[in-house]
Write a protein that holds these residues in place. Structure first.
Motif, PDB file in Angstrom:
ATOM      1  N   LEU A 257      48.932   1.093   4.137  1.00 50.91           N
ATOM      2  CA  LEU A 257      47.847   0.898   2.745  1.00 50.91           C
ATOM      3  C   LEU A 257      48.512   1.585   1.531  1.00 50.91           C
ATOM      4  N   ILE A 258      48.979   2.858   1.576  1.00 50.21           N
ATOM      5  CA  ILE A 258      49.549   3.318   0.538  1.00 50.21           C
ATOM      6  C   ILE A 258      50.875   2.840   0.371  1.00 50.21           C
ATOM      7  N   GLY A 259      51.557   2.922   1.215  1.00 48.89           N
ATOM      8  CA  GLY A 259      52.996   2.105   1.192  1.00 48.89           C
ATOM      9  C   GLY A 259      52.952   0.830   0.609  1.00 48.89           C
ATOM     10  N   LEU A 260      52.108  -0.089   0.754  1.00 53.62           N
ATOM     11  CA  LEU A 260      51.791  -1.348   0.297  1.00 53.62           C
ATOM     12  C   LEU A 260      51.345  -1.182  -1.257  1.00 53.62           C
ATOM     13  N   MET A 278      56.353  -4.818   4.319  1.00 49.46           N
ATOM     14  CA  MET A 278      55.324  -4.090   4.061  1.00 49.46           C
ATOM     15  C   MET A 278      53.914  -4.842   4.139  1.00 49.46           C
ATOM     16  N   GLY A 279      53.876  -6.062   3.544  1.00 39.97           N
ATOM     17  CA  GLY A 279      52.831  -6.768   3.722  1.00 39.97           C
ATOM     18  C   GLY A 279      52.527  -6.978   5.395  1.00 39.97           C
ATOM     19  N   ASN A 280      53.332  -7.468   6.143  1.00 39.65           N
ATOM     20  CA  ASN A 280      53.261  -7.646   7.352  1.00 39.65           C
ATOM     21  C   ASN A 280      52.729  -6.376   8.125  1.00 39.65           C
ATOM     22  N   ILE A 281      53.319  -5.146   7.983  1.00 38.29           N
ATOM     23  CA  ILE A 281      53.037  -3.726   8.475  1.00 38.29           C
ATOM     24  C   ILE A 281      51.874  -3.604   8.246  1.00 38.29           C
ATOM     25  N   TYR A 282      51.438  -3.801   7.109  1.00 36.82           N
ATOM     26  CA  TYR A 282      49.766  -3.482   6.549  1.00 36.82           C
ATOM     27  C   TYR A 282      48.818  -4.420   7.311  1.00 36.82           C
TER      28      TYR A 282
END
Length: 317
Positions: A257-260, A278-282
């Motif tokens: 969440l913070i990364g995105l 990053m979106g897919n990881i989130y």
């Protein structure tokens, strides 16, 4: 495909992001996402099944775990099938209304998950710092009420996000920076004053995810103080080990969440690949990791899974 550039107060569609130069690899990228999605669905369904069928697990901690599993199933299912459709069938367009609905589910379910993680931190605090009062405070009825409050909180805070975008005109490119719809992503495509949407979005995130993160940290500071008062290191490790699974799940939720958020705020010049990954990881990492973490760290769930495997092997032998 030419992207429309005319101003439109109610655009008919947006364009989902693809990775420039890697269009030929979409099939294999979709296979990876599909595999992760299958793992997420299977793992979370197994958790729900085990808790439902095992009476000894009908306790607040496991009910919270079921809430997490249901949220992860809903969040991944509201996004991943559409991403797979895009990668496999090149259906890049998503209608304006479908985009707003997807956006509502993503942000609302994330808020609900944040609230449930806070409730689980409070559960750990009460269990460790006030063990004699734990059963009286966190009853099954109280757990159900917490779940309803979490749902209401998520809807109340994040329903206005898509509503604030409805009257905005959109001009220029309709190309999103992710393979799904996020509020800030869609808002950046508007060609009007977005200050109310920016202010409200930031306020909602700070009052829900931000406040929850602070309270989770506070609960663990109090837990750590209580643990350090124990006489021996063996007792300290034994007590604190009951929190390891929850800490891992909190990190699996808040780090992406913070990364995105950082990518959205400071990563305008980053390659599209970074935004999409990053979106897919989130979306997928918490859904994949949560059942694995609790399956490994929780003895009762691990034992039940092994029993199911043994039963299956006996029947197929």
């Amino acid at each position: 495909m030419p992207f429309p550039n005319s101003s439109d107060p109610s655009p008919s569609f947006f364009i989902l992001a693809s990775i420039p130069g890697l269009e030929a690899a979409h099939f294999w990228m979709a296979m990876v996402l599909c595999s992760m999605y299958i793992v997420a669905v299977t793992g979370n369904c197994v958790v729900l099944f085990i808790v439902k069928t095992e009476p000894s697990l009908h306790a607040p901690m496991y009910f919270f775990l079921c809430m997490l599993a249901a949220i992860d199933l809903a969040l991944s299912t509201s996004t991943v099938p559409r991403i797979l459709s895009f990668y496999w069938f090149n259906t890049r367009e998503i209608s304006f209304s479908a985009c707003l609905v997807q956006m509502f589910f993503i942000h609302t379910l994330s808020a609900i998950e944040s609230t449930v993680l806070l409730a689980m931190a409070v559960d750990r605090y009460v269990a460790i710092c006030h063990p004699l009062r734990h059963a009286a405070i966190l009853t099954n009825a109280a757990t159900a009420k917490i779940g309803l409050v979490a749902m209401a909180r998520g809807v109340i805070f994040f329903l206005p996000l898509p509503l604030l975008l409805l009257p905005l005109p959109f001009c220029g490119s309709r190309l999103l920076s992710h393979s799904f719809c996020l509020h800030q992503d869609v808002m950046n495509l508007a060609c009007a004053n977005t200050t109310p949407s920016v202010v409200y979005g930031l306020t909602a995130i700070l009052l829900v995810m931000g406040l929850d993160a602070i309270l989770i940290c506070l609960s663990y500071i109090l837990i750590l103080k209580a643990v350090l008062r124990l006489a021996s290191w063996k007792e300290r490790l034994k007590v604190f080990s009951t929190c390891i699974a929850h800490i891992c799940v909190v990190l699996a939720f808040y780090v992406p969440l913070i990364g995105l958020s950082v990518v959205h705020r400071f990563g305008k010049d980053l390659a599209p690949l970074v935004h999409i990954i990053m979106g897919n990881i989130y979306i997928l990492v918490p859904a994949v990791l949560n059942p694995i973490i609790y399956g490994v760290r929780t003895k009762q769930i691990r034992r039940r899974i092994l029993n199911l495997i043994h039963i299956y092997n006996d029947r197929t032998a």
